[in-house]
Design a protein around this motif. Structure first.
Motif, short mmCIF file in Angstrom:
data_model
loop_
_atom_site.label_atom_id
_atom_site.label_comp_id
_atom_site.label_asym_id
_atom_site.label_seq_id
_atom_site.Cartn_x
_atom_site.Cartn_y
_atom_site.Cartn_z
N GLU A 39 0.82 -1.20 0.00
CA GLU A 39 0.00 0.00 0.00
C GLU A 39 0.86 1.26 0.00
OE1 GLU A 39 -3.30 0.35 -0.26
OE2 GLU A 39 -3.45 -1.83 -0.55
N GLN A 40 2.03 1.21 0.64
CA GLN A 40 2.90 2.37 0.72
C GLN A 40 4.35 1.92 0.78
OE1 GLN A 40 1.31 4.30 4.16
NE2 GLN A 40 2.20 2.84 5.62
N SER A 41 5.26 2.86 0.55
CA SER A 41 6.68 2.51 0.44
C SER A 41 7.23 1.91 1.73
CB SER A 41 7.49 3.75 0.05
OG SER A 41 7.36 4.77 1.02
N ASP A 42 6.70 2.32 2.88
CA ASP A 42 7.20 1.80 4.16
C ASP A 42 7.05 0.28 4.25
OD1 ASP A 42 6.94 4.52 4.36
OD2 ASP A 42 6.35 4.50 6.46
N ASP A 43 6.05 -0.26 3.55
CA ASP A 43 5.73 -1.68 3.66
C ASP A 43 6.34 -2.52 2.54
OD1 ASP A 43 4.09 -1.00 5.85
OD2 ASP A 43 2.40 -0.58 4.50
N ALA A 44 7.09 -1.91 1.63
CA ALA A 44 7.59 -2.62 0.45
C ALA A 44 9.00 -3.17 0.68
CB ALA A 44 7.58 -1.70 -0.76
N ASP A 45 9.20 -4.42 0.31
CA ASP A 45 10.54 -5.01 0.35
C ASP A 45 11.35 -4.64 -0.89
OD1 ASP A 45 10.00 -6.40 2.77
OD2 ASP A 45 8.94 -7.95 1.63
N VAL A 46 10.65 -4.48 -2.02
CA VAL A 46 11.28 -4.09 -3.28
C VAL A 46 10.57 -2.83 -3.79
CG1 VAL A 46 11.74 -4.73 -5.68
CG2 VAL A 46 11.91 -6.46 -3.86
N ILE A 47 11.34 -1.79 -4.08
CA ILE A 47 10.79 -0.54 -4.60
C ILE A 47 11.45 -0.26 -5.96
CG2 ILE A 47 10.61 1.95 -4.28
CD1 ILE A 47 10.67 1.47 -1.27
N VAL A 48 10.62 0.03 -6.96
CA VAL A 48 11.13 0.42 -8.27
C VAL A 48 10.67 1.85 -8.54
CG1 VAL A 48 11.23 -0.07 -10.73
CG2 VAL A 48 10.99 -1.95 -9.10
N VAL A 49 11.62 2.74 -8.78
CA VAL A 49 11.31 4.11 -9.20
C VAL A 49 11.59 4.20 -10.69
CG1 VAL A 49 11.74 6.56 -8.84
CG2 VAL A 49 11.95 4.97 -6.91
N HIS A 50 10.52 4.32 -11.48
CA HIS A 50 10.66 4.39 -12.94
C HIS A 50 10.70 5.87 -13.32
CE1 HIS A 50 10.81 2.44 -16.75
NE2 HIS A 50 9.73 3.02 -17.21
N THR A 51 11.89 6.36 -13.67
CA THR A 51 12.17 7.78 -13.73
C THR A 51 11.91 8.41 -15.09
OG1 THR A 51 14.48 7.35 -14.31
CG2 THR A 51 13.94 7.55 -11.95
N CYS A 52 11.85 9.75 -15.08
CA CYS A 52 11.73 10.55 -16.29
C CYS A 52 12.89 11.53 -16.33
CB CYS A 52 10.39 11.31 -16.29
SG CYS A 52 10.18 12.43 -17.71
N GLY A 53 13.45 11.76 -17.51
CA GLY A 53 14.56 12.69 -17.64
C GLY A 53 14.40 13.65 -18.79
N VAL A 54 13.17 13.85 -19.26
CA VAL A 54 12.96 14.66 -20.46
C VAL A 54 13.26 16.13 -20.22
CG1 VAL A 54 10.48 15.07 -20.08
CG2 VAL A 54 11.39 15.03 -22.42
#
Length: 429
Positions: A39-54
């Motif tokens: 539900e939120q980042s605090d509870d995640a074992d794996v976090i993926v940040v899919h970034t933008c660089g435009v």
């Protein structure tokens, strides 16, 4: 020693429609490993940040998001993917555990790194190529994005995306049809055909975006089809013929302009003149039912004088866009424009941007007002406290009162009010 098995994941996505699609691929890849969505980042074992660089602002937001994820959950395995997953993100504090830059095989590299972790299962996508790893859902949405193309080699002088996404590549028509069929069967009422430069689809392979659309409209129970951003040179007569022949392809074109000044367009290496852009607009207006034109415009490009800005302003007014996304120029690493002289003063560029945004609001009101007292169809995306929000075929945001069961349904309304932000009306049923 017992290795604790990872259980949960969270994907945080920034940026464009292509990134939104990629995020769905990432989620479904993680679930193949047996992970469940947190539900939120605090509870995640794996976090993926899919970034933008435009833009510089997008890259900065990507950095801030990575730092926030690491700060909120220092024990999580953090993966950084997408267009900004390069050396541009070396200053994010605690270095990400994993970094997977964009490119043709990005999801395979992500899969390889995930497979080294203590996962509940080991059902990755080894042997499956990125473009053939299709999705079967698009979250809790009524519109699903269908990526049929990736990469770009147009070579605009301000853009770093060709360096990041690399050369153009296509999804096979049969794979796109399979994916569109699955999404339609899952209940999505609108398919948005997207890509980094979707109009390049089929180039050099004897195919085309028009050919792709001919197959997609034949998918059983296909609802609305919408196209994402096009380069004006990609608006061919063949594409317009297919578009005009099928009423479920929406009359909305996001036709990137970037500038209405020929001098600036030449410096941007956009490959067309303002006159050629306007010809594309007129051909679309002749072929389609009162199409809506949305666009992107860059203000403050190196060498943009007051005269060139006025030319761009006047051209936008001449076209009459229903919506404009105005960006103040920011130099991107390793691009030609970043090395150009005559960089525009930041305060002046901001003033010009504000002036163009005000024009955009005026044009939006003018476009929306023509639908007053008319009946239009709205695909209801959400209903909250009895108020529905959704989009018309012309991509106009609409609100009206209705019941929860109207969600994900195309509902006719009688338009009663028009503003710069959209329309509102009364349910006609």
């Amino acid at each position: 020693m017992t290795v604790n098995t990872l259980q949960t994941y969270l994907v945080n996505v920034l940026g464009c429609k292509v990134n939104q699609y990629d995020a769905q691929q990432i989620e479904q890849l993680l679930e193949r490993y047996g992970l469940e969505k947190a539900e939120q980042s605090d509870d995640a074992d794996v976090i993926v940040v899919h970034t933008c660089g435009v833009t510089a602002a997008a890259a900065q937001k990507s950095r801030q998001t990575i730092r926030k994820m690491q700060r909120n959950n220092p024990l999580a395995h953090v993966f950084v993917t997408g267009c900004a997953a390069t050396t541009e993100l070396t200053d994010v504090g605690q270095d990400p555990v994993f970094r997977v830059p964009a490119g043709a095989d990005w999801i395979q590299r992500l899969d390889e790194q995930l497979s080294a972790l203590a996962m509940p299962e080991q059902h990755g996508i080894k042997g499956i190529e990125t473009d053939t790893f299709t999705i079967s859902r698009f979250g809790d949405h009524t519109r699903a994005f269908l990526k049929v193309q990736d990469g770009c080699d147009i070579g605009c002088s301000f853009c770093s995306i060709p360096q990041l996404r690399k050369e153009p590549r296509d999804k096979a028509i049969e794979d796109a049809v399979k994916e569109a069929t699955a999404l339609t069967e899952a209940g999505y009422r609108e398919i948005v055909v997207t890509g980094v430069s979707v109009g390049l689809y089929g180039r050099g392979r004897g195919s085309s975006l028009a050919e792709m659309l001919r197959h997609l409209v034949e998918v059983p129970n296909m609802g609305r089809i919408r196209l994402s951003s096009l380069h004006p040179g990609e608006l061919t007569d063949e594409l317009l013929e297919v578009w005009s022949s099928h009423k479920n392809i929406m009359p909305h074109l996001h036709l990137s302009l970037q500038s209405g000044s020929n001098a600036v367009l030449h410096a941007m290496r956009r490959g067309y003149t303002a006159e050629e852009y306007y010809d594309a607009v007129e051909r679309a207006r002749a072929a389609l039912d009162n199409p809506a034109f949305t666009t992107d415009v860059i203000v403050g490009f190196p060498g943009e004088t007051d005269t060139y800005f006025d030319e761009s302003y006047d051209f936008c007014k001449k076209v009459g866009f229903s919506q404009m996304h105005v960006f103040t120029y920011s130099p991107r690493p390793k691009t030609m424009a970043a090395k150009m002289g005559h960089q525009v003063n930041g305060a002046l560029a901001m003033q010009r941007s504000e002036k163009l945004r005000e024009l955009g609001e005026t044009m939006a009101v003018d476009y929306h007002r023509q639908f007053l007292d008319a009946e239009v169809d709205v695909l209801v995306e959400r209903v909250q406290d009895g108020i529905a929000t959704g989009y018309t075929p012309h991509y106009i945001p609409a609100t009206f009162a209705c019941a929860e069961e109207n969600r994900n349904q195309v509902t006719p309304i009688r338009v009663a009010e028009a503003t710069a932000s959209g329309i509102s009306g009364i349910n006609s049923l």
